[in-house]
Design a protein around this motif. Sequence first.
Motif, PDB file in Angstrom:
ATOM      1  N   UNK A  88       0.817  -1.215   0.000  1.00  0.00           N
ATOM      2  CA  UNK A  88       0.000   0.000   0.000  1.00  0.00           C
ATOM      3  C   UNK A  88       0.847   1.259   0.000  1.00  0.00           C
ATOM      4  N   UNK A  89       1.909   1.244   0.799  1.00  0.00           N
ATOM      5  CA  UNK A  89       2.811   2.396   0.858  1.00  0.00           C
ATOM      6  C   UNK A  89       3.564   2.557  -0.466  1.00  0.00           C
ATOM      7  N   UNK A  90       3.983   1.436  -1.043  1.00  0.00           N
ATOM      8  CA  UNK A  90       4.695   1.493  -2.327  1.00  0.00           C
ATOM      9  C   UNK A  90       3.772   2.036  -3.412  1.00  0.00           C
ATOM     10  N   UNK A  91       2.547   1.542  -3.452  1.00  0.00           N
ATOM     11  CA  UNK A  91       1.583   1.997  -4.459  1.00  0.00           C
ATOM     12  C   UNK A  91       1.309   3.490  -4.304  1.00  0.00           C
ATOM     13  N   UNK A  92       1.128   3.936  -3.068  1.00  0.00           N
ATOM     14  CA  UNK A  92       0.860   5.357  -2.818  1.00  0.00           C
ATOM     15  C   UNK A  92       2.054   6.215  -3.243  1.00  0.00           C
ATOM     16  N   UNK A  93       3.260   5.754  -2.918  1.00  0.00           N
ATOM     17  CA  UNK A  93       4.459   6.524  -3.265  1.00  0.00           C
ATOM     18  C   UNK A  93       4.628   6.651  -4.773  1.00  0.00           C
ATOM     19  N   UNK A  94       4.192   5.624  -5.505  1.00  0.00           N
ATOM     20  CA  UNK A  94       4.354   5.622  -6.965  1.00  0.00           C
ATOM     21  C   UNK A  94       3.110   6.104  -7.709  1.00  0.00           C
ATOM     22  N   UNK A  95       2.050   6.386  -6.959  1.00  0.00           N
ATOM     23  CA  UNK A  95       0.784   6.860  -7.534  1.00  0.00           C
ATOM     24  C   UNK A  95       0.189   5.839  -8.510  1.00  0.00           C
ATOM     25  N   UNK A  96       0.216   4.578  -8.109  1.00  0.00           N
ATOM     26  CA  UNK A  96      -0.366   3.511  -8.912  1.00  0.00           C
ATOM     27  C   UNK A  96      -1.190   2.609  -7.993  1.00  0.00           C
ATOM     28  N   UNK A  97      -2.123   1.860  -8.553  1.00  0.00           N
ATOM     29  CA  UNK A  97      -2.906   0.949  -7.715  1.00  0.00           C
ATOM     30  C   UNK A  97      -2.069  -0.247  -7.255  1.00  0.00           C
ATOM     31  N   UNK A  98      -2.431  -0.795  -6.113  1.00  0.00           N
ATOM     32  CA  UNK A  98      -1.768  -1.999  -5.614  1.00  0.00           C
ATOM     33  C   UNK A  98      -1.875  -3.135  -6.634  1.00  0.00           C
ATOM     34  N   UNK A  99      -2.977  -3.183  -7.347  1.00  0.00           N
ATOM     35  CA  UNK A  99      -3.172  -4.246  -8.339  1.00  0.00           C
ATOM     36  C   UNK A  99      -2.097  -4.208  -9.421  1.00  0.00           C
ATOM     37  N   UNK A 100      -1.598  -3.025  -9.738  1.00  0.00           N
ATOM     38  CA  UNK A 100      -0.517  -2.910 -10.729  1.00  0.00           C
ATOM     39  C   UNK A 100       0.747  -3.585 -10.216  1.00  0.00           C
ATOM     40  N   UNK A 101       1.038  -3.394  -8.952  1.00  0.00           N
ATOM     41  CA  UNK A 101       2.223  -4.037  -8.367  1.00  0.00           C
ATOM     42  C   UNK A 101       2.063  -5.556  -8.354  1.00  0.00           C
ATOM     43  N   UNK A 102       0.871  -6.014  -8.031  1.00  0.00           N
ATOM     44  CA  UNK A 102       0.629  -7.466  -8.058  1.00  0.00           C
ATOM     45  C   UNK A 102       0.781  -8.011  -9.478  1.00  0.00           C
ATOM     46  N   UNK A 103       0.260  -7.271 -10.448  1.00  0.00           N
ATOM     47  CA  UNK A 103       0.376  -7.669 -11.856  1.00  0.00           C
ATOM     48  C   UNK A 103       1.839  -7.743 -12.280  1.00  0.00           C
ATOM     49  N   UNK A 104       2.621  -6.720 -11.925  1.00  0.00           N
ATOM     50  CA  UNK A 104       4.037  -6.717 -12.276  1.00  0.00           C
ATOM     51  C   UNK A 104       4.752  -7.922 -11.678  1.00  0.00           C
ATOM     52  N   UNK A 105       4.390  -8.271 -10.453  1.00  0.00           N
ATOM     53  CA  UNK A 105       5.016  -9.442  -9.836  1.00  0.00           C
ATOM     54  C   UNK A 105       4.635 -10.714 -10.600  1.00  0.00           C
ATOM     55  N   UNK A 106       3.365 -10.844 -10.960  1.00  0.00           N
ATOM     56  CA  UNK A 106       2.924 -12.026 -11.718  1.00  0.00           C
ATOM     57  C   UNK A 106       3.593 -12.106 -13.083  1.00  0.00           C
ATOM     58  N   UNK A 107       3.933 -10.959 -13.663  1.00  0.00           N
ATOM     59  CA  UNK A 107       4.582 -10.913 -14.973  1.00  0.00           C
ATOM     60  C   UNK A 107       6.094 -11.126 -14.879  1.00  0.00           C
ATOM     61  N   UNK A 108       6.602 -11.320 -13.679  1.00  0.00           N
ATOM     62  CA  UNK A 108       8.024 -11.580 -13.509  1.00  0.00           C
ATOM     63  C   UNK A 108       8.887 -10.342 -13.462  1.00  0.00           C
ATOM     64  N   UNK A 109       8.272  -9.188 -13.244  1.00  0.00           N
ATOM     65  CA  UNK A 109       9.042  -7.945 -13.213  1.00  0.00           C
ATOM     66  C   UNK A 109       9.590  -7.644 -11.820  1.00  0.00           C
ATOM     67  N   UNK A 110       9.089  -8.345 -10.822  1.00  0.00           N
ATOM     68  CA  UNK A 110       9.528  -8.119  -9.442  1.00  0.00           C
ATOM     69  C   UNK A 110       9.923  -9.453  -8.805  1.00  0.00           C
ATOM     70  N   UNK A 111      10.955 -10.089  -9.334  1.00  0.00           N
ATOM     71  CA  UNK A 111      11.279 -11.440  -8.880  1.00  0.00           C
ATOM     72  C   UNK A 111      11.860 -11.536  -7.468  1.00  0.00           C
ATOM     73  N   UNK A 112      12.350 -10.455  -6.927  1.00  0.00           N
ATOM     74  CA  UNK A 112      13.025 -10.520  -5.630  1.00  0.00           C
ATOM     75  C   UNK A 112      12.207  -9.912  -4.488  1.00  0.00           C
TER      76      UNK A 112
END
Length: 131
Positions: free
Chosen positions: A7-31
Amino acid sequence: MKTISIGEAAAALHIPESTLRYYEKQGLLPLIERDGAGRRLFSEHQMELLETILRLKHTHMPIQDIRQYIAWVIEGESTTELRLEMMTRHKQTVLNEMAVMEEALRGIDIKINRYTERLRKKTEQGKEENL
Protein backbone atom coordinates in the motif's frame (compact mmCIF):
# COMPACT_ATOMS: atom_id res chain seq x y z
CA MET A 1 17.13 -2.48 5.51
CA LYS A 2 13.86 -0.57 5.78
CA THR A 3 10.93 -1.92 3.80
CA ILE A 4 7.45 -0.63 3.07
CA SER A 5 4.15 -2.35 2.41
CA ILE A 6 2.46 -2.75 -0.95
CA GLY A 7 0.00 0.00 0.00
CA GLU A 8 2.81 2.40 0.86
CA ALA A 9 4.69 1.49 -2.33
CA ALA A 10 1.58 2.00 -4.46
CA ALA A 11 0.86 5.36 -2.82
CA ALA A 12 4.46 6.52 -3.26
CA LEU A 13 4.35 5.62 -6.97
CA HIS A 14 0.78 6.86 -7.53
CA ILE A 15 -0.37 3.51 -8.91
CA PRO A 16 -2.91 0.95 -7.71
CA GLU A 17 -1.77 -2.00 -5.61
CA SER A 18 -3.17 -4.25 -8.34
CA THR A 19 -0.52 -2.91 -10.73
CA LEU A 20 2.22 -4.04 -8.37
CA ARG A 21 0.63 -7.47 -8.06
CA TYR A 22 0.38 -7.67 -11.86
CA TYR A 23 4.04 -6.72 -12.28
CA GLU A 24 5.02 -9.44 -9.84
CA LYS A 25 2.92 -12.03 -11.72
CA GLN A 26 4.58 -10.91 -14.97
CA GLY A 27 8.02 -11.58 -13.51
CA LEU A 28 9.04 -7.94 -13.21
CA LEU A 29 9.53 -8.12 -9.44
CA PRO A 30 11.28 -11.44 -8.88
CA LEU A 31 13.03 -10.52 -5.63
CA ILE A 32 10.05 -9.26 -3.61
CA GLU A 33 10.39 -10.23 0.02
CA ARG A 34 7.42 -11.17 2.18
CA ASP A 35 6.78 -10.87 5.87
CA GLY A 36 5.66 -13.73 8.11
CA ALA A 37 2.05 -13.23 7.01
CA GLY A 38 2.97 -13.36 3.32
CA ARG A 39 2.58 -9.62 2.68
CA ARG A 40 4.89 -8.08 0.10
CA LEU A 41 7.68 -5.87 1.37
CA PHE A 42 9.42 -3.32 -0.85
CA SER A 43 12.97 -2.15 -0.16
CA GLU A 44 14.48 1.12 -1.34
CA HIS A 45 16.28 -0.79 -4.12
CA GLN A 46 13.01 -2.39 -5.24
CA MET A 47 11.32 1.01 -5.26
CA GLU A 48 14.07 2.35 -7.55
CA LEU A 49 13.61 -0.65 -9.81
CA LEU A 50 9.84 -0.05 -9.83
CA GLU A 51 10.39 3.56 -10.87
CA THR A 52 12.49 2.30 -13.78
CA ILE A 53 9.79 -0.22 -14.71
CA LEU A 54 7.18 2.54 -14.70
CA ARG A 55 9.36 4.77 -16.91
CA LEU A 56 9.81 1.92 -19.36
CA LYS A 57 6.08 1.17 -19.35
CA HIS A 58 5.28 4.85 -19.91
CA THR A 59 7.54 4.75 -22.96
CA HIS A 60 5.70 1.67 -24.28
CA MET A 61 8.45 -0.89 -23.75
CA PRO A 62 6.87 -4.35 -24.00
CA ILE A 63 6.58 -6.38 -20.79
CA GLN A 64 8.83 -9.14 -22.18
CA ASP A 65 11.60 -6.59 -22.80
CA ILE A 66 11.21 -5.15 -19.31
CA ARG A 67 11.33 -8.69 -17.92
CA GLN A 68 14.59 -9.27 -19.82
CA TYR A 69 16.01 -5.99 -18.55
CA ILE A 70 15.15 -6.93 -14.95
CA ALA A 71 16.78 -10.34 -15.42
CA TRP A 72 19.94 -8.62 -16.64
CA VAL A 73 19.90 -6.22 -13.69
CA ILE A 74 19.69 -9.17 -11.31
CA GLU A 75 22.43 -10.99 -13.21
CA GLY A 76 24.78 -8.10 -12.53
CA GLU A 77 27.70 -6.30 -14.11
CA SER A 78 28.31 -8.91 -16.78
CA THR A 79 25.13 -7.70 -18.53
CA THR A 80 25.97 -3.99 -18.57
CA GLU A 81 26.68 -3.99 -22.32
CA LEU A 82 23.40 -5.80 -23.05
CA ARG A 83 21.46 -3.30 -20.93
CA LEU A 84 23.17 -0.39 -22.67
CA GLU A 85 22.27 -1.79 -26.09
CA MET A 86 18.66 -2.33 -24.99
CA MET A 87 18.33 1.18 -23.60
CA THR A 88 19.95 2.71 -26.68
CA ARG A 89 17.51 0.88 -28.98
CA HIS A 90 14.57 1.80 -26.77
CA LYS A 91 15.60 5.45 -26.69
CA GLN A 92 15.54 5.53 -30.49
CA THR A 93 12.08 3.91 -30.48
CA VAL A 94 10.86 6.57 -28.03
CA LEU A 95 12.36 9.37 -30.13
CA ASN A 96 10.62 7.99 -33.22
CA GLU A 97 7.29 7.86 -31.35
CA MET A 98 7.82 11.40 -30.10
CA ALA A 99 8.38 12.61 -33.66
CA VAL A 100 5.11 11.02 -34.73
CA MET A 101 3.31 12.59 -31.77
CA GLU A 102 4.82 16.02 -32.45
CA GLU A 103 3.59 15.87 -36.04
CA ALA A 104 0.14 14.85 -34.86
CA LEU A 105 0.18 17.69 -32.33
CA ARG A 106 0.99 20.19 -35.09
CA GLY A 107 -2.09 18.96 -36.95
CA ILE A 108 -4.21 19.40 -33.83
CA ASP A 109 -2.86 22.93 -33.36
CA ILE A 110 -3.84 23.77 -36.95
CA LYS A 111 -7.41 22.62 -36.21
CA ILE A 112 -7.53 24.58 -32.94
CA ASN A 113 -6.32 27.74 -34.68
CA ARG A 114 -8.80 27.25 -37.53
CA TYR A 115 -11.76 26.81 -35.16
CA THR A 116 -10.65 29.68 -32.94
CA GLU A 117 -10.49 31.96 -35.97
CA ARG A 118 -13.92 30.82 -37.17
CA LEU A 119 -15.46 31.57 -33.78
CA ARG A 120 -13.70 34.95 -33.62
CA LYS A 121 -15.10 35.90 -37.04
CA LYS A 122 -18.55 34.66 -36.10
CA THR A 123 -18.48 36.77 -32.92
CA GLU A 124 -17.38 39.85 -34.86
CA GLN A 125 -20.15 39.35 -37.44
CA GLY A 126 -22.69 39.04 -34.64
CA LYS A 127 -21.51 42.27 -33.09
CA GLU A 128 -21.76 44.09 -36.46
CA GLU A 129 -25.30 42.81 -36.98
CA ASN A 130 -26.35 44.15 -33.59
CA LEU A 131 -25.18 47.69 -34.44
